[in-house]
Each structure stands twice: as structure tokens, then as C-alpha cells.
Design an enzyme around this catalytic site. Structure first.
Site: not given
Length: 333
Positions: A12, A54, A86-87
Site C-alpha cells: 500500500t 504482499s 502490511t498483509d
């Protein structure tokens, strides 16, 4: 002059919004420029490795990212900052924690709002990550995840909100450092986790699956994982580490077949322990390993990494790591 190497991987923080949704297109130099003035006495190099979300990473990608960190450190960087989606950032941070014992800071960061958002959080997060990577207070902690003004050690860090700018927490531990107006404030002394003798040049890690527990869960998914060639299984158990009889039977089959099973909890915070008759005590009896307060996702990488080390028992490597003993020393004994 300290040299920090920025390794950009998409996510992101590097995304712009479009008709099809958000897509990572912003490259490393533009990201660094957005972060504002550099910390005093710091020069920054930047390179792009992967530019995507990710959620699309597999263990081959994670190992490739670890090799990029290794290269940066071998080339003399005083610290490394990795921008990342961030995933799955908590998984990459944890794998780096397993692999590196270098005291130089390795810092991961990202964003919850895209680069072209009017309130983008990526520039501030990256600025904080650079400040942490350049500060002596970050040395010796192992890899750190910097987000919304806080730095968390890799072990135990979790994404705890899907959209909030305060996206990460570390249940039971809290942050190790705080960044206030560019100043890095230590909150507790470093206590790094043991390392594993993991070969970063492997093409990928062995398959390890996570199997959830829920009312009515049986042994289907454990047996399916074994049939698919999994080296082991992580059970995301209920409560303090419990599962019903049908799933316990399948766990026993897996252990008997030489494929380890780690027990974690689907609960956000707290450790697991074999406390309840017919649940956790039965899982312990059939040979499952209780993984403390590791999340199922980090436990999966621990077991996969241990299973990738030749001529060593993954069970014993995992037990040593969880007990805080040095698996490197035990691997050489």
C-alpha cells in the site's frame, strides 16, 4: 556518515488508486523523497526488489527478500529499511528474525493508506523507519516493524486492524521503541530471539499448513495437508490450546508419521498450555508441541524453517527455539 539501504517491495505504501483498485507502482526513490528530510548524518540508498501487494508473496519471495537484506549488510550498510505490504509484514519480519543475528537494525514499514491518498501515512512511517534504522537504540533488537510512531520486535507482532493507521500491536509485549518528532525513545532493553541455521539460498521453504479449530472441526484438513506433502501442521486451536477428539486423532497420526504439529491459539493474545482434559492435555499426549504465544502464522514459518534444515530434527530445533536455547549451538552438537 551512516548509510541506510532502503529495499522497496511494493504494498500500500507504494500504491496508487485506479479504476481497478489500488496497485503498487511507486518506486523506491520516490518513496524516499516523500519521507521528508533525512536524519542528520545519514545517507540513503534505495532499490526496488518486488513491486506488488504482499498478499501475493510465497515463501520463495520471503527468502528472496532475506537475501536482499543479507546483500545490503554484506555491502556495509549500517541499517536496512524494507517497505512492505502490511498483509504479511509480520511473517517477513519473523523470518528475518529467525535468519539474522546481526546487531545492525533491520526495519520494516508500510502504510494503510495509498501513496496518492490526501492523508497518506506512508511518508511518516518511512521517515520514522529511517530514524530508527539510524539510531543506536535500535541495535540488538533484531528486525523491527515500525508503524504509526512505534517500533515492535518481530516476534509476536500482529496486524490488528484492517484499515486503521495504528495497524500493528504486540500482545503481551508492547512496542520496544517509540519515535517522537524524529527522536527514538527506548521503551525496553533488547532481548533478541535465538536464530536458526537457515539456508537463505533455498528456492522455497517446505510446505506447512495452518488448520483452524471450530465447533465440529475434524481431522480432514490435517490429513489433507499430509496428503499434499506438508512437512508439518500448525493448529490454530481454541482457547488456551484445545481441540476436539477427531482433530486430536489426526494430530496424533501426523506426529506418528514424523511430521510435527505445533499448537497455537486463534485468540489474539496470550500463550497456549496443555490445561484441559480431553483438549490440550490430549494434544500434548499425542506429541504436539505447544508454541507459547506465537501466532499461527509465525509458528508456521518457525516450523517450515526448522523443517528446511538438513540432518536435524525439526521437533528438537523448534523445542530449543521456543525454550530460548540456541538451535545453532544444538545443531552443531
Amino acid at each position: 556518515m551512516r548509510r541506510i539501504e532502503v529495499v522497496a517491495t511494493g504494498g500500500t505504501i507504494a500504491s496508487r488508486s485506479g479504476a481497478e483498485g489500488r496497485r503498487a507502482t511507486v518506486l523506491a526513490k520516490e518513496l524516499v523523497a516523500s519521507a521528508g528530510p533525512l536524519p542528520p548524518g545519514v545517507e540513503v540508498g534505495a532499490r526496488d526488489v518486488i513491486t506488488r501487494g504482499s498478499y501475493a508473496f510465497d515463501t520463495a519471495d520471503l527468502l528472496a527478500l532475506a537475501r536482499e537484506v543479507r546483500t545490503a549488510l554484506r555491502d556495509g550498510a549500517d541499517g536496512v529499511v524494507m517497505t512492505h505490504g502490511t498483509d504479511t509484514m509480520e511473517e517477513t519480519a519473523f523470518l528475518l528474525d529467525l535468519a539474522f543475528d546481526d546487531p545492525r537494525p533491520i526495519v520494516l514499514t508500510g502504510a494503510q493508506r495509498p501513496f496518492d491518498d490526501r492523508a497518506a501515512d506512508g511518508p511518516a512511517n518511512l521517515g520514522d523507519a529511517l530514524a530508527v534504522a539510524a539510531d543506536d537504540a535500535a541495535r540488538g533488537h533484531g528486525p523491527l516493524l515500525v508503524f504509526d510512531g512505534f517500533a515492535f520486535v518481530a516476534r509476536g507482532v500482529r496486524k490488528s486492524d484492517t484499515m486503521s493507521a495504528h495497524a500493528f500491536t504486540s500482545p503481551g509485549r508492547g512496542p520496544a521503541l517509540r519515535v517522537a518528532d524524529g527522536r527514538v525513545v527506548p521503551l525496553w532493553q533488547p532481548s533478541p530471539s535465538p536464530r536458526l541455521p537457515l539456508d537463505l539460498d533455498l528456492p522455497r521453504l517446505p510446505r506447512v499448513d495452518v488448520v483452524p479449530v471450530y465447533p465440529g472441526a475434524d481431522g480432514l484438513f490435517v490429513r489433507a495437508s499430509l496428503a499434499a506433502g506438508a512437512a508439518g501442521v500448525v493448529v490454530a486451536a481454541v482457547g488456551a490450546g484445545n481441540a476436539g477428539p477427531a482433530l486430536v486423532d489426526a494430530v496424533g497420526e501426523s506426529v506418528a508419521a514424523g511430521r510435527p504439529v505445533l499448537i497455537c491459539s486463534r485468540v489474539h493474545s496470550g500463550p497456549v498450555a496443555p490445561l484441559y482434559a480431553g483438549g490440550g492435555t490430549e494434544l500434548q499426549r499425542v506429541g504436539a508441541i505447544f508454541a507459547g504465544d506465537l501466532s499461527p502464522w509465525q509458528a508456521r514459518l518457525l516450523l517450515a524453517a526448522a523443517s528446511a534444515i538438513p540432518d536435524r530434527s525439526p521437533q528438537e530445533l523448534v523445542r530449543a527455539w521456543l525454550a530460548g536455547r540456541d538451535p545453532l549451538a544444538e545443531a552443531g552438537s
